[in-house]
Scaffold this motif. Structure first.
Motif, PDB file in Angstrom:
ATOM      1  N   LEU A   1       0.828  -1.210   0.000  1.00 41.41           N
ATOM      2  CA  LEU A   1       0.000   0.000   0.000  1.00 41.41           C
ATOM      3  C   LEU A   1       0.861   1.257   0.000  1.00 41.41           C
ATOM      4  CD1 LEU A   1      -3.042   1.024   0.649  1.00 41.41           C
ATOM      5  CD2 LEU A   1      -2.125   1.355   2.912  1.00 41.41           C
ATOM      6  N   ALA A   2       1.923   1.236   0.817  1.00 41.35           N
ATOM      7  CA  ALA A   2       2.728   2.441   0.972  1.00 41.35           C
ATOM      8  C   ALA A   2       3.880   2.489  -0.026  1.00 41.35           C
ATOM      9  CB  ALA A   2       3.260   2.526   2.408  1.00 41.35           C
ATOM     10  N   ALA A   3       4.076   1.402  -0.792  1.00 39.35           N
ATOM     11  CA  ALA A   3       5.242   1.335  -1.675  1.00 39.35           C
ATOM     12  C   ALA A   3       5.224   2.462  -2.691  1.00 39.35           C
ATOM     13  CB  ALA A   3       5.271  -0.009  -2.400  1.00 39.35           C
ATOM     14  N   GLY A   4       6.365   3.063  -2.871  1.00 39.42           N
ATOM     15  CA  GLY A   4       6.492   4.072  -3.913  1.00 39.42           C
ATOM     16  C   GLY A   4       5.910   5.426  -3.555  1.00 39.42           C
ATOM     17  N   ALA A   5       5.251   5.525  -2.390  1.00 40.65           N
ATOM     18  CA  ALA A   5       4.655   6.805  -2.025  1.00 40.65           C
ATOM     19  C   ALA A   5       5.669   7.623  -1.232  1.00 40.65           C
ATOM     20  CB  ALA A   5       3.409   6.588  -1.187  1.00 40.65           C
ATOM     21  N   ARG A   6       5.531   8.939  -1.371  1.00 39.48           N
ATOM     22  CA  ARG A   6       6.387   9.812  -0.578  1.00 39.48           C
ATOM     23  C   ARG A   6       5.991   9.690   0.892  1.00 39.48           C
ATOM     24  NH1 ARG A   6       4.937  14.699  -1.470  1.00 39.48           N
ATOM     25  NH2 ARG A   6       3.480  14.118  -3.109  1.00 39.48           N
ATOM     26  N   GLY A   7       6.962   9.721   1.773  1.00 40.71           N
ATOM     27  CA  GLY A   7       6.656   9.696   3.199  1.00 40.71           C
ATOM     28  C   GLY A   7       6.253   8.331   3.713  1.00 40.71           C
ATOM     29  N   ARG A   8       6.585   7.257   2.954  1.00 41.80           N
ATOM     30  CA  ARG A   8       6.128   5.941   3.383  1.00 41.80           C
ATOM     31  C   ARG A   8       6.823   5.483   4.663  1.00 41.80           C
ATOM     32  NH1 ARG A   8       9.258   4.547  -1.209  1.00 41.80           N
ATOM     33  NH2 ARG A   8      11.199   3.518  -0.609  1.00 41.80           N
ATOM     34  N   GLU A   9       8.056   5.978   4.878  1.00 41.69           N
ATOM     35  CA  GLU A   9       8.802   5.533   6.057  1.00 41.69           C
ATOM     36  C   GLU A   9       8.052   5.892   7.340  1.00 41.69           C
ATOM     37  OE1 GLU A   9      10.049   7.452   3.720  1.00 41.69           O
ATOM     38  OE2 GLU A   9      11.570   6.234   2.721  1.00 41.69           O
ATOM     39  N   THR A  10       7.429   7.057   7.331  1.00 45.17           N
ATOM     40  CA  THR A  10       6.733   7.496   8.535  1.00 45.17           C
ATOM     41  C   THR A  10       5.297   6.996   8.567  1.00 45.17           C
ATOM     42  OG1 THR A  10       6.442   9.543   7.320  1.00 45.17           O
ATOM     43  CG2 THR A  10       8.080   9.544   9.077  1.00 45.17           C
ATOM     44  N   LEU A  11       4.765   6.704   7.386  1.00 45.60           N
ATOM     45  CA  LEU A  11       3.361   6.299   7.325  1.00 45.60           C
ATOM     46  C   LEU A  11       3.180   4.842   7.751  1.00 45.60           C
ATOM     47  CD1 LEU A  11       0.498   6.979   6.525  1.00 45.60           C
ATOM     48  CD2 LEU A  11       1.027   6.281   4.210  1.00 45.60           C
ATOM     49  N   LEU A  12       4.126   3.999   7.356  1.00 47.79           N
ATOM     50  CA  LEU A  12       3.971   2.561   7.585  1.00 47.79           C
ATOM     51  C   LEU A  12       3.738   2.190   9.057  1.00 47.79           C
ATOM     52  CD1 LEU A  12       3.888  -0.011   5.871  1.00 47.79           C
ATOM     53  CD2 LEU A  12       6.258  -0.385   6.501  1.00 47.79           C
ATOM     54  N   PRO A  13       4.529   2.741  10.001  1.00 49.96           N
ATOM     55  CA  PRO A  13       4.274   2.382  11.409  1.00 49.96           C
ATOM     56  C   PRO A  13       2.868   2.754  11.861  1.00 49.96           C
ATOM     57  CG  PRO A  13       6.378   3.484  11.200  1.00 49.96           C
ATOM     58  CD  PRO A  13       5.718   3.596   9.868  1.00 49.96           C
ATOM     59  N   LEU A  14       2.396   3.909  11.399  1.00 50.11           N
ATOM     60  CA  LEU A  14       1.053   4.353  11.792  1.00 50.11           C
ATOM     61  C   LEU A  14      -0.009   3.398  11.274  1.00 50.11           C
ATOM     62  CD1 LEU A  14      -0.913   6.515  12.888  1.00 50.11           C
ATOM     63  CD2 LEU A  14      -0.731   7.659  10.695  1.00 50.11           C
ATOM     64  N   LEU A  15       0.195   2.895  10.054  1.00 52.00           N
ATOM     65  CA  LEU A  15      -0.798   1.986   9.481  1.00 52.00           C
ATOM     66  C   LEU A  15      -0.677   0.587  10.067  1.00 52.00           C
ATOM     67  CD1 LEU A  15      -0.617   2.853   5.684  1.00 52.00           C
ATOM     68  CD2 LEU A  15      -2.314   3.581   7.333  1.00 52.00           C
ATOM     69  N   LEU A  16       0.563   0.146  10.237  1.00 51.00           N
ATOM     70  CA  LEU A  16       0.798  -1.265  10.529  1.00 51.00           C
ATOM     71  C   LEU A  16       0.616  -1.615  12.003  1.00 51.00           C
ATOM     72  CD1 LEU A  16       1.414  -3.713   8.908  1.00 51.00           C
ATOM     73  CD2 LEU A  16       3.849  -3.245   9.101  1.00 51.00           C
ATOM     74  N   LEU A  17       1.093  -0.751  12.894  1.00 50.39           N
ATOM     75  CA  LEU A  17       1.070  -1.142  14.313  1.00 50.39           C
ATOM     76  C   LEU A  17      -0.335  -1.383  14.864  1.00 50.39           C
ATOM     77  CD1 LEU A  17       4.075   0.808  15.857  1.00 50.39           C
ATOM     78  CD2 LEU A  17       3.909  -1.616  15.351  1.00 50.39           C
ATOM     79  N   PRO A  18      -1.330  -0.529  14.550  1.00 46.04           N
ATOM     80  CA  PRO A  18      -2.663  -0.854  15.067  1.00 46.04           C
ATOM     81  C   PRO A  18      -3.181  -2.196  14.554  1.00 46.04           C
ATOM     82  CG  PRO A  18      -2.613   1.366  14.196  1.00 46.04           C
ATOM     83  CD  PRO A  18      -1.317   0.740  13.802  1.00 46.04           C
ATOM     84  N   VAL A  19      -2.812  -2.532  13.317  1.00 52.64           N
ATOM     85  CA  VAL A  19      -3.342  -3.753  12.724  1.00 52.64           C
ATOM     86  C   VAL A  19      -2.742  -4.989  13.386  1.00 52.64           C
ATOM     87  CG1 VAL A  19      -3.725  -4.968  10.559  1.00 52.64           C
ATOM     88  CG2 VAL A  19      -3.576  -2.502  10.572  1.00 52.64           C
ATOM     89  N   VAL A  20      -1.462  -4.920  13.772  1.00 52.34           N
ATOM     90  CA  VAL A  20      -0.820  -6.121  14.324  1.00 52.34           C
ATOM     91  C   VAL A  20      -1.072  -6.277  15.827  1.00 52.34           C
ATOM     92  CG1 VAL A  20       0.940  -6.288  12.537  1.00 52.34           C
ATOM     93  CG2 VAL A  20       1.421  -4.988  14.606  1.00 52.34           C
ATOM     94  N   ALA A  21      -1.858  -5.382  16.411  1.00 51.34           N
ATOM     95  CA  ALA A  21      -2.140  -5.488  17.850  1.00 51.34           C
ATOM     96  C   ALA A  21      -2.673  -6.869  18.251  1.00 51.34           C
ATOM     97  CB  ALA A  21      -3.107  -4.389  18.279  1.00 51.34           C
ATOM     98  N   PRO A  22      -3.592  -7.478  17.492  1.00 52.10           N
ATOM     99  CA  PRO A  22      -4.053  -8.815  17.897  1.00 52.10           C
ATOM    100  C   PRO A  22      -2.917  -9.829  17.977  1.00 52.10           C
ATOM    101  CG  PRO A  22      -5.570  -7.909  16.306  1.00 52.10           C
ATOM    102  CD  PRO A  22      -4.400  -6.972  16.356  1.00 52.10           C
ATOM    103  N   VAL A  23      -1.927  -9.713  17.082  1.00 51.03           N
ATOM    104  CA  VAL A  23      -0.798 -10.643  17.135  1.00 51.03           C
ATOM    105  C   VAL A  23       0.024 -10.382  18.394  1.00 51.03           C
ATOM    106  CG1 VAL A  23       1.280 -11.453  15.964  1.00 51.03           C
ATOM    107  CG2 VAL A  23      -0.704 -10.798  14.638  1.00 51.03           C
ATOM    108  N   LEU A  24       0.200  -9.097  18.718  1.00 48.29           N
ATOM    109  CA  LEU A  24       0.950  -8.779  19.937  1.00 48.29           C
ATOM    110  C   LEU A  24       0.264  -9.397  21.154  1.00 48.29           C
ATOM    111  CD1 LEU A  24       3.241  -7.237  21.354  1.00 48.29           C
ATOM    112  CD2 LEU A  24       1.735  -5.273  21.489  1.00 48.29           C
ATOM    113  N   ILE A  25      -1.055  -9.231  21.226  1.00 44.86           N
ATOM    114  CA  ILE A  25      -1.798  -9.774  22.362  1.00 44.86           C
ATOM    115  C   ILE A  25      -1.750 -11.299  22.358  1.00 44.86           C
ATOM    116  CG2 ILE A  25      -4.094  -9.996  23.395  1.00 44.86           C
ATOM    117  CD1 ILE A  25      -4.712  -7.188  22.402  1.00 44.86           C
ATOM    118  N   GLY A  26      -2.132 -11.912  21.235  1.00 44.14           N
ATOM    119  CA  GLY A  26      -2.243 -13.363  21.160  1.00 44.14           C
ATOM    120  C   GLY A  26      -0.909 -14.074  21.326  1.00 44.14           C
ATOM    121  N   ALA A  27       0.093 -13.623  20.551  1.00 48.87           N
ATOM    122  CA  ALA A  27       1.382 -14.316  20.586  1.00 48.87           C
ATOM    123  C   ALA A  27       2.058 -14.126  21.944  1.00 48.87           C
ATOM    124  CB  ALA A  27       2.282 -13.798  19.467  1.00 48.87           C
ATOM    125  N   THR A  28       1.901 -12.952  22.548  1.00 50.17           N
ATOM    126  CA  THR A  28       2.515 -12.734  23.860  1.00 50.17           C
ATOM    127  C   THR A  28       1.943 -13.706  24.884  1.00 50.17           C
ATOM    128  OG1 THR A  28       2.800 -10.409  23.354  1.00 50.17           O
ATOM    129  CG2 THR A  28       2.922 -11.022  25.660  1.00 50.17           C
TER     130      THR A  28
END
Lengths: 236, 262
Positions: free
Chosen positions: A165-192
């Motif tokens: 989604l963020a590939a090739g877009a300007r500012g992707r380095e800063t955008l990716l954490p904002l998009l990705l971290l909320p989504v992986v929260a279930p993995v953080l909870i479950g795997a922990t």
């Protein structure tokens, strides 16, 4: 042109997928970015957690959560890397023009990402044993391996999807954490929780299996979502 | 010459007769809500005056959820209909902006209320945590809309993202719920912040919900129109620039040269 049977199509698809995965791993092997930069980064994060917490008993108790957090921080870097390689010289466009199906691309990149993540998590578990005094209980080995595989696959699929989604877009380095971290929260909870059970940091091994199930459901959902959505995301 | 086919008469505002009426009705609703919420409705037995926060908190939460549902639906309509009309994408974007604003209001007001009722600003329960995730997810969605590229790229990217959020949010909610099941609620002064609503309080709450729904409709219409205007401005800017370049490259006719010389 002769009709191709579904089996032929599937085997061609799988062949392409394997090629993409191999290519990604080969790029990584030649550049050694993960090995020389991302893995040491994850290691230093584990050491920094130690400085911040500064309590041996507490560290042993929360080690599973720290392992997953360090994995997620590293995931962000690995995803950036995986798609930086694609956007340079328009590799992604070239692959699409060459008729590589977007789902094969998604699976291939996910498999390569999962392999790197699995290696990273294994390293982090060893570090937790060395630095935080964690122990693996024999009865928890199967749970640990199952969670390890499910978490690697889940994080890899969702990372590849949002990376695309963020590939090739300007500012992707800063955008990716904002998009990705909320989504992986279930993995953080479950795997922990599952790793806590496997390592004996909390509860019994049987308590850990439903959490492993949560991670597996997450992996299945985003694997299906990514297979469908990756095409529209990267076609531009 | 560049002609802009707007299909609509040129106008300097995004207001029309209908939206003006809608706006007036909304303002009357707000005044009504203030009257009932702050003055006419009774204080709660347990919570006292602080219960009045409910009349702002619940309607803004409702508005935000409504906005996000509209965003998801409009995104699906953009992606799955053959026409791929950008109007749906702009509706999705406008709705998400309003949703984020009111989700922010919900969170801030809810935290203040929590401090008064529970003694703490935040409780790690499933609803609160999911709400926070929803907020962050749509902040990310708005950032993706501003990534640049053509309007079609923007529409496709953000459309897919809006539908992924529909996958993500139930998963987050479910996992946080499981996670909370593990712990017992601690350090909460009054565990049940439930309010027993009498007739007038219920009436005030419903007035709030209706008013905020009207407010949503009013805001989303205006915002969709300004987004349309922004996209049009981009198109026009591009067309003007193209026409300019084209004029430069076309050799001038004799009359034009003559006119220039004289």
């Amino acid at each position: 042109m002769s009709e191709r049977s579904p089996r032929d199509i599937m085997s061609a698809w799988w062949h392409t997928t394997r090629l993409i995965a191999k290519r990604d791993l080969l790029v990584e092997w030649r550049s050694r970015i993960a090995l020389n930069q991302v893995f040491p980064f994850a290691g230093i994060v584990m050491v920094m957690f130690g400085f911040a917490i500064d309590d041996t008993r507490l560290m042993e108790r929360i080690a599973p959560g720290l392992i997953m957090l360090a994995t997620m921080f590293s995931l962000l870097i690995l995803v950036q890397r995986s798609f930086a390689v694609e956007s340079e010289d328009g590799a992604l466009d070239a692959l699409r023009t060459a008729g590589v199906s977007s789902s094969a691309l998604f699976w291939g990149k996910s498999i390569a990402m999962a392999a790197q993540l699995a290696a990273l998590e294994a390293l982090l578990i060893v570090l937790a044993i060395l630095l935080y005094g964690s122990t693996i209980r024999p009865s928890g080995v199967v749970l640990l391996i199952a969670t390890w595989l499910a978490a690697s696959w889940g994080l890899a699929t969702v990372g590849t999807l949002y990376g695309g989604l963020a590939a090739g877009a300007r500012g992707r380095e800063t955008l990716l954490p904002l998009l990705l971290l909320p989504v992986v929260a279930p993995v953080l909870i479950g795997a922990t929780r599952a790793v806590e059970a496997a390592l004996g940091a909390r509860g019994s091994v049987a308590d850990g299996w439903p959490w492993m199930g949560l991670v597996a459901v997450f992996a299945a959902v985003f694997c299906a979502g990514g297979t469908l959505a990756f095409g529209p995301l990267i076609d531009e | 010459m560049v002609h802009i086919a707007t299909g609509r008469s040129t106008q300097s505002t995004t207001g029309t007769h209908a939206t003006r009426i809608l706006g007036i009705v909304t303002l009357v609703g707000v005044a009504w809500l203030i009257l009932f919420g702050l003055f006419l409705s009774p204080a709660d037995k347990n919570q006292g005056e602080s219960v009045r926060i409910l009349y702002l908190h619940a309607p803004s939460a409702w508005l935000a959820y409504l906005a996000f549902v509209v965003t998801a639906a409009a995104s699906a309509l953009y992606l799955f209909r053959k026409t791929h009309s950008l109007a749906w994408d702009r509706l999705a974007g406008a709705s998400a902006e309003i949703g984020v604003l009111f989700m922010g209001v919900t969170l801030v007001v809810g935290m203040l209320w929590g401090r008064l009722t529970w003694g703490v600003f935040w409780r790690w329960d499933a609803r609160l945590t999911t709400t926070a995730f929803l907020f962050v997810t749509y902040v990310g969605y708005l950032a993706v809309r501003r990534l640049g590229g053509t309007p079609e790229q923007r529409a496709r990217r953000s459309g897919v993202l809006a539908l992924l959020a529909v996958l993500e949010i139930p998963l987050v909610h479910f996992s946080v719920k499981l996670w909370r099941g593990l712990h017992q609620d601690a350090s909460v002064l009054r565990p049940d912040g439930e309010v027993k609503l009498d007739g007038l309080m219920l009436f005030t709450l419903f007035s709030g919900i209706i008013t905020f729904t009207l407010m949503y409709a009013w805001l989303v219409i205006h915002r969709t129109r300004t987004l349309t205007a922004e996209d049009m401005l981009d198109d026009v800017g591009l067309e003007l620039a193209l026409a300019e370049r084209r004029r430069e490259s076309i050799p001038r006719t004799n009359e034009e040269n003559g006119a220039l010389l004289s």
